[in-house]
Design a protein around this motif. Structure first.
Motif, mmCIF file in Angstrom:
data_model
loop_
_atom_site.group_PDB
_atom_site.id
_atom_site.type_symbol
_atom_site.label_atom_id
_atom_site.label_comp_id
_atom_site.label_asym_id
_atom_site.label_seq_id
_atom_site.Cartn_x
_atom_site.Cartn_y
_atom_site.Cartn_z
ATOM 1 N N PRO A 10 47.877 25.053 40.416
ATOM 2 C CA PRO A 10 48.341 25.990 41.430
ATOM 3 C C PRO A 10 49.212 25.242 42.441
ATOM 4 C CG PRO A 10 45.967 26.163 41.167
ATOM 5 C CD PRO A 10 46.405 25.001 40.343
ATOM 6 N N LYS A 14 55.650 26.441 39.637
ATOM 7 C CA LYS A 14 55.996 27.173 38.405
ATOM 8 C C LYS A 14 56.847 28.418 38.716
ATOM 9 C CE LYS A 14 51.607 27.805 37.324
ATOM 10 N NZ LYS A 14 50.785 27.112 38.330
ATOM 11 N N THR A 32 51.360 36.106 34.881
ATOM 12 C CA THR A 32 50.151 36.947 34.931
ATOM 13 C C THR A 32 49.674 37.098 36.381
ATOM 14 O OG1 THR A 32 49.023 34.939 34.187
ATOM 15 C CG2 THR A 32 49.191 36.753 32.605
ATOM 16 N N GLY A 33 49.909 36.080 37.208
ATOM 17 C CA GLY A 33 49.538 36.174 38.626
ATOM 18 C C GLY A 33 50.279 37.340 39.286
ATOM 19 N N ARG A 37 48.644 40.744 40.787
ATOM 20 C CA ARG A 37 48.858 41.119 42.203
ATOM 21 C C ARG A 37 49.491 42.502 42.307
ATOM 22 N NH1 ARG A 37 49.288 35.621 42.661
ATOM 23 N NH2 ARG A 37 51.481 35.565 42.046
ATOM 24 N N GLU A 58 38.787 32.358 41.384
ATOM 25 C CA GLU A 58 38.247 32.266 40.018
ATOM 26 C C GLU A 58 39.244 32.900 39.044
ATOM 27 O OE1 GLU A 58 35.403 30.805 39.123
ATOM 28 O OE2 GLU A 58 34.975 30.282 41.206
ATOM 29 N N VAL A 60 40.382 35.501 36.078
ATOM 30 C CA VAL A 60 39.968 36.817 35.603
ATOM 31 C C VAL A 60 39.672 36.675 34.104
ATOM 32 C CG1 VAL A 60 41.497 37.870 37.335
ATOM 33 C CG2 VAL A 60 42.213 37.794 34.981
ATOM 34 N N GLY A 86 51.628 30.693 34.385
ATOM 35 C CA GLY A 86 50.239 31.026 34.751
ATOM 36 C C GLY A 86 49.458 31.577 33.582
ATOM 37 N N ARG A 89 45.854 30.105 30.570
ATOM 38 C CA ARG A 89 45.057 29.307 31.512
ATOM 39 C C ARG A 89 43.746 28.843 30.900
ATOM 40 N NH1 ARG A 89 47.486 31.323 36.426
ATOM 41 N NH2 ARG A 89 46.809 30.153 38.242
ATOM 42 N N GLN A 93 43.090 31.730 25.634
ATOM 43 C CA GLN A 93 44.353 32.438 25.900
ATOM 44 C C GLN A 93 45.502 31.808 25.106
ATOM 45 O OE1 GLN A 93 45.170 32.803 30.145
ATOM 46 N NE2 GLN A 93 43.072 33.435 30.576
ATOM 47 N N ARG A 128 52.636 27.945 51.893
ATOM 48 C CA ARG A 128 53.048 29.211 51.263
ATOM 49 C C ARG A 128 52.227 30.370 51.819
ATOM 50 N NH1 ARG A 128 52.677 29.324 44.803
ATOM 51 N NH2 ARG A 128 50.472 29.617 45.193
ATOM 52 N N ARG A 134 49.501 36.392 50.336
ATOM 53 C CA ARG A 134 48.519 35.989 49.321
ATOM 54 C C ARG A 134 47.264 35.459 49.982
ATOM 55 N NH1 ARG A 134 50.615 32.806 44.087
ATOM 56 N NH2 ARG A 134 48.353 32.530 43.966
ATOM 57 N N ARG A 146 40.482 26.672 43.330
ATOM 58 C CA ARG A 146 41.485 26.952 42.286
ATOM 59 C C ARG A 146 41.871 25.665 41.561
ATOM 60 N NH1 ARG A 146 45.599 29.912 45.935
ATOM 61 N NH2 ARG A 146 47.073 29.582 44.267
HETATM 62 P P1 ADP Z 1 48.843 29.829 41.152
HETATM 63 O O1 ADP Z 1 49.459 29.195 39.961
HETATM 64 O O2 ADP Z 1 49.506 29.470 42.429
HETATM 65 O O3 ADP Z 1 47.350 29.649 41.232
HETATM 66 P P2 ADP Z 1 49.045 32.547 40.009
HETATM 67 O O4 ADP Z 1 49.868 33.607 40.629
HETATM 68 O O5 ADP Z 1 49.478 32.042 38.678
HETATM 69 O O6 ADP Z 1 49.020 31.404 41.098
HETATM 70 O O7 ADP Z 1 47.518 33.049 39.876
HETATM 71 C C1 ADP Z 1 46.796 33.601 40.936
HETATM 72 C C2 ADP Z 1 45.399 34.015 40.476
HETATM 73 O O8 ADP Z 1 45.498 35.056 39.500
HETATM 74 C C3 ADP Z 1 44.581 32.918 39.794
HETATM 75 O O9 ADP Z 1 43.887 32.107 40.705
HETATM 76 C C4 ADP Z 1 43.617 33.762 38.930
HETATM 77 O O10 ADP Z 1 42.585 34.310 39.708
HETATM 78 C C5 ADP Z 1 44.500 34.911 38.482
HETATM 79 N N1 ADP Z 1 45.168 34.631 37.193
HETATM 80 C C6 ADP Z 1 46.520 34.517 36.993
HETATM 81 N N2 ADP Z 1 46.791 34.256 35.709
HETATM 82 C C7 ADP Z 1 45.615 34.181 35.057
HETATM 83 C C8 ADP Z 1 45.226 33.904 33.715
HETATM 84 N N3 ADP Z 1 46.138 33.637 32.771
HETATM 85 N N4 ADP Z 1 43.905 33.912 33.407
HETATM 86 C C9 ADP Z 1 42.985 34.182 34.333
HETATM 87 N N5 ADP Z 1 43.259 34.429 35.625
HETATM 88 C C10 ADP Z 1 44.566 34.427 36.001
#
Ligand code: ADP
Length: 201
Positions: A10, A14, A32-33, A37, A58, A60, A86, A89, A93, A128, A134, A146
């Motif tokens: 995180p 990226k 996916t983030g 969101r 955590e 998802v 993202g 993870r 996956q 950020r 966020r 994280r």
């Molecule tokens: P960052 O890389 O800054 O942590 P992201 O936007 O990629 O931010 O992700 C934010 C949150 O969304 C993660 O902490 C997680 O809770 C969830 N998330 C995003 N992508 C995934 C994924 N591929 N699998 C599980 N949870 C995810």
């Protein structure tokens, strides 16, 4: 289609680099983030389900993100390529992604791993958080969680791609533009390699 994974902890940059790649190469950015969101913003059933997990830092559940990505892969199968940000993870996956792409006669060409020192990561995320809405970026404990989750569950994904000889490591301690120049070089090499692969297969 040139599909690749932008990988890193995180706050490693990226999203920033993905946006620049989209501008330059017209790739599709699949984060996916951002998708999650978006669901939270729209207050959908899915959004309600994932909000508390994201707020705690955590992950998802795999099946949720796999389903989200599946839809996007089908939707964008005629694009120049997809940047996966993202995702994946977890190793589960990553395996699911390979299967989804195989169905479309595609594959992951490379996994770019952005490297940033841990102390710097925390600084960048908190900064950020001050300029965005966020909630998971504002609290140092959540940010640290994280990063812990990244080491436990996501770092093994790098090993998954390393075994397939797909990893490219890029230092992102310098400026955005320096990193982007190096990333662009990797994209060019990858593209050349893929064409070569196609000709001499
Ligand atoms: P960052 O890389 O800054 O942590 P992201 O936007 O990629 O931010 O992700 C934010 C949150 O969304 C993660 O902490 C997680 O809770 C969830 N998330 C995003 N992508 C995934 C994924 N591929 N699998 C599980 N949870 C995810």
């Amino acid at each position: 289609m040139f599909n690749f994974v932008l990988f890193g902890p995180p706050g490693s940059g990226k999203g920033t680099q993905a946006e620049k790649l989209v501008e330059k190469y017209k790739f599709v950015h699949l984060s996916t983030g951002n998708m999650l969101r978006d669901e939270i913003k729209k207050n959908t059933e899915l959004g309600k389900k994932v909000k508390s997990l994201i707020d705690k830092g955590e992950l998802v559940p795999d099946e949720i993100v796999i389903q989200l990505i599946q839809l996007k892969i089908v939707e964008n199968k005629n694009s120049p390529g997809c940047i996966f940000d993202g995702f994946p993870r977890t190793v589960e996956q990553a395996k699911a992604l390979d299967l989804m792409l195989e169905k479309e006669n595609c594959k992951i060409a490379m996994a770019v791993i952005l490297k940033v020192d841990e102390e710097e990561l925390i600084k960048r995320i908190i900064l950020r958080g001050q300029n965005s809405d966020r909630s998971d970026d504002c609290d140092k404990q959540i940010v640290e969680n994280r990063i812990k989750v990244y080491h436990q569950k996501t770092a093994p994904v790098a090993e998954y791609y390393r075994q397939q000889r797909k990893c490219v490591y890029i230092d992102n301690m310098g400026t955005i533009d320096e990193t982007f120049a190096e990333l662009s070089r990797s994209v060019h090499n990858m593209t050349a390699l893929t064409v070569h692969d196609l000709i001499y297969r």
